[in-house]
Design an enzyme around this catalytic site. Structure first.
Site, short mmCIF file in Angstrom:
data_model
loop_
_atom_site.label_atom_id
_atom_site.label_comp_id
_atom_site.label_asym_id
_atom_site.label_seq_id
_atom_site.Cartn_x
_atom_site.Cartn_y
_atom_site.Cartn_z
CB THR A 1 77.11 34.65 -39.75
OG1 THR A 1 76.91 35.95 -39.23
CG2 THR A 1 76.02 33.72 -39.27
CG HIS B 1 82.63 17.01 -36.02
ND1 HIS B 1 82.73 17.97 -35.04
CD2 HIS B 1 83.22 15.90 -35.52
CE1 HIS B 1 83.37 17.47 -34.00
NE2 HIS B 1 83.69 16.22 -34.27
NE ARG B 2 75.22 16.69 -35.44
CZ ARG B 2 74.55 16.98 -34.33
NH1 ARG B 2 73.32 16.58 -34.19
NH2 ARG B 2 75.13 17.68 -33.37
CD GLU C 1 83.43 6.65 -45.40
OE1 GLU C 1 82.35 6.99 -44.89
OE2 GLU C 1 84.13 5.73 -44.94
CB SER D 1 80.99 3.33 -51.93
OG SER D 1 80.17 2.19 -51.87
NE ARG E 1 79.51 -2.48 -47.23
CZ ARG E 1 78.98 -1.28 -47.37
NH1 ARG E 1 79.75 -0.24 -47.58
NH2 ARG E 1 77.68 -1.11 -47.29
CG ASP F 1 81.05 27.00 -41.91
OD1 ASP F 1 81.56 27.35 -40.83
OD2 ASP F 1 79.91 26.52 -42.00
CG HIS G 1 81.13 29.10 -36.90
ND1 HIS G 1 81.54 29.53 -35.66
CD2 HIS G 1 79.92 28.49 -36.70
CE1 HIS G 1 80.63 29.21 -34.75
NE2 HIS G 1 79.64 28.57 -35.36
NE ARG H 1 85.60 14.74 -32.74
CZ ARG H 1 84.99 13.72 -32.16
NH1 ARG H 1 85.62 12.95 -31.29
NH2 ARG H 1 83.72 13.46 -32.44
C1 LIG Z 1 85.78 13.58 -26.63
C2 LIG Z 1 84.48 13.26 -27.33
C3 LIG Z 1 83.74 12.15 -26.98
C4 LIG Z 1 82.55 11.84 -27.66
N1 LIG Z 1 81.86 10.71 -27.30
C5 LIG Z 1 80.75 10.37 -27.99
C6 LIG Z 1 80.04 9.16 -27.68
O1 LIG Z 1 80.38 8.45 -26.76
N2 LIG Z 1 78.97 8.84 -28.44
C7 LIG Z 1 78.52 9.64 -29.46
O2 LIG Z 1 77.54 9.30 -30.11
N3 LIG Z 1 79.17 10.79 -29.77
C8 LIG Z 1 80.25 11.17 -29.07
N4 LIG Z 1 80.93 12.33 -29.39
C9 LIG Z 1 80.41 13.16 -30.50
C10 LIG Z 1 79.72 14.44 -29.94
O3 LIG Z 1 78.61 14.11 -29.12
C11 LIG Z 1 79.26 15.33 -31.10
O4 LIG Z 1 78.25 14.68 -31.82
C12 LIG Z 1 80.37 15.63 -32.07
O5 LIG Z 1 81.52 15.98 -31.36
C13 LIG Z 1 79.95 16.76 -33.01
O6 LIG Z 1 79.87 17.97 -32.31
P1 LIG Z 1 78.87 19.11 -32.74
O7 LIG Z 1 77.45 18.65 -32.61
O8 LIG Z 1 79.25 20.37 -32.00
O9 LIG Z 1 79.28 19.33 -34.28
P2 LIG Z 1 78.34 19.47 -35.55
O10 LIG Z 1 77.46 18.29 -35.71
O11 LIG Z 1 79.23 19.84 -36.70
O12 LIG Z 1 77.43 20.69 -35.20
C14 LIG Z 1 77.99 22.01 -35.01
C15 LIG Z 1 77.02 22.82 -34.22
O13 LIG Z 1 75.77 22.94 -34.96
C16 LIG Z 1 74.67 22.85 -34.07
N5 LIG Z 1 73.89 21.65 -34.37
C17 LIG Z 1 74.22 20.63 -35.19
N6 LIG Z 1 73.25 19.74 -35.26
C18 LIG Z 1 72.27 20.19 -34.45
C19 LIG Z 1 71.00 19.69 -34.08
N7 LIG Z 1 70.52 18.56 -34.56
N8 LIG Z 1 70.26 20.43 -33.22
C20 LIG Z 1 70.73 21.61 -32.72
N9 LIG Z 1 71.92 22.12 -33.02
C21 LIG Z 1 72.68 21.42 -33.88
C22 LIG Z 1 75.25 22.80 -32.66
O14 LIG Z 1 75.40 24.10 -32.16
C23 LIG Z 1 76.60 22.18 -32.87
O15 LIG Z 1 77.54 22.48 -31.85
C24 LIG Z 1 82.09 12.67 -28.71
C25 LIG Z 1 82.85 13.80 -29.06
C26 LIG Z 1 84.02 14.11 -28.39
C27 LIG Z 1 84.82 15.32 -28.81
#
Ligand SMILES: Cc1cc2nc3c(=O)[nH]c(=O)nc-3n(C[C@H](O)[C@H](O)[C@H](O)COP(=O)(O)OP(=O)(O)OC[C@H]3O[C@@H](n4cnc5c(N)ncnc54)[C@H](O)[C@@H]3O)c2cc1C
Length: 258
Positions: free
Chosen positions: A88, A112-113, A119, A121, A191, A207, A209, A218
């Site tokens: 944290t 990366h939520r 973005e 539009s 579009r 942030d 982290h 990535r």
């Molecule tokens: C090489 C590669 C291939 C991929 N291929 C695909 C694909 O084919 N199709 C596809 O749809 N996506 C794909 N992705 C996207 C991947 O599944 C992740 O959605 C994306 O990389 C974001 O990662 P993240 O959830 O760790 O990041 P963030 O969304 O930024 O989240 C960061 C962290 O917060 C926590 N978190 C976030 N949201 C939640 C939640 N709802 N519940 C619990 N914990 C949460 C988790 O600990 C997570 O690691 C790919 C990604 C990579 C790197």
């Protein structure tokens, strides 16, 4: 693009570090530590009841904070937290980028939520005719060992033919897009015909982290080459904000600075 916080990426894209918290403009790196590194230490030291000196002064309390800290102590604390997933305090540093990237790259980034995105539009304004065409040394065949990866280079004749097709498809799409706009069709429908190699722009805030989580995925060789170029550019800029943390991150993941 000359300044350290702006880099050209791909053929028409860029990454610009707009600002950070603490501000990039207050960052002065001393002993390999920047303002972001110190912010992480400040936040962590609240756990043991140590408030920053200026906060102590503001509330009229005398304390021992920064006067007794050396650079080595700061580094030791940050490394301990980094190695032991005390995450944290790293969230107390934020980065804001302005990015121009092809839509297919943005579609990966938006997954990366934990980042906030605003973005461009294409409902509000007409998009310019700007699309990504890979250079010949990126024209690789489908990998036979990795279903989502690229393999050896195509031979030159095939590569040039594919480059021509990419360009022609995008130009045709843009011609149809303009033609529909000229017919009076609403922008939000016209579009639809533009391909995912057209460029889009965004503000993006995250942030530190979660930024390291983004870069871990990535900057890695499994990520598509195009998004890797963006992640690497962002990582190099973050180095100005929190140089010590980013050096730990690079070391852990074997990511060499450009
Ligand atoms: C090489 C590669 C291939 C991929 N291929 C695909 C694909 O084919 N199709 C596809 O749809 N996506 C794909 N992705 C996207 C991947 O599944 C992740 O959605 C994306 O990389 C974001 O990662 P993240 O959830 O760790 O990041 P963030 O969304 O930024 O989240 C960061 C962290 O917060 C926590 N978190 C976030 N949201 C939640 C939640 N709802 N519940 C619990 N914990 C949460 C988790 O600990 C997570 O690691 C790919 C990604 C990579 C790197």
């Amino acid at each position: 693009m000359g300044d350290w916080n702006t880099t050209k990426v791909l053929d028409h894209g860029f990454v610009h570090l707009r600002d950070s918290m603490p501000s990039i403009w207050s960052t002065r790196v001393v002993d390999g530590l920047g303002a972001g590194d110190y912010r992480i230490e400040e936040a962590a030291r609240v756990s043991t009841s140590h408030l920053p000196m200026d906060v102590q002064r503001s509330i009229g309390v005398a304390g021992d904070y920064a006067v007794t800290r050396t650079s080595e102590q700061t580094k030791k604390l940050i490394k301990y937290m980094f190695d032991n997933s005390h995450t944290t305090p790293f969230e107390m540093v934020r980065l804001t980028y302005v990015v121009k990237a092809p839509i297919f790259v943005e579609r990966q980034a938006v997954r990366h939520r934990m980042a906030g995105t605003n973005e461009q539009s294409a409902r509000y304004s007409k998009l310019p005719c700007e699309f990504y065409v890979p250079s010949i040394d990126r024209m690789q065949e489908q990998s036979t060992t990795n279903k989502q990866g690229s393999g050896a280079l195509l031979d030159e004749e095939q590569a040039l033919q594919c480059i021509g097709l990419i360009r022609r498809s995008a130009e045709n799409a843009y011609r149809d897009y303009e033609s529909m706009l000229n017919s009076g069709l609403t922008r939000e429908l016209a579009r639809m015909v533009l391909s995912t190699n057209f460029y889009t722009q965004k503000f993006w805030t995250i942030d530190l982290h979660n930024f390291m989580g983004f870069c871990r995925q990535r900057c890695d060789g499994h990520a598509q080459w195009e998004i890797r170029q963006y992640a690497n550019a962002m990582l190099s800029m973050a180095e100005h904000v929190a140089p010590y943390v980013i050096s730990l991150f690079r070391e852990k993941h074997g990511l060499v600075a450009a």
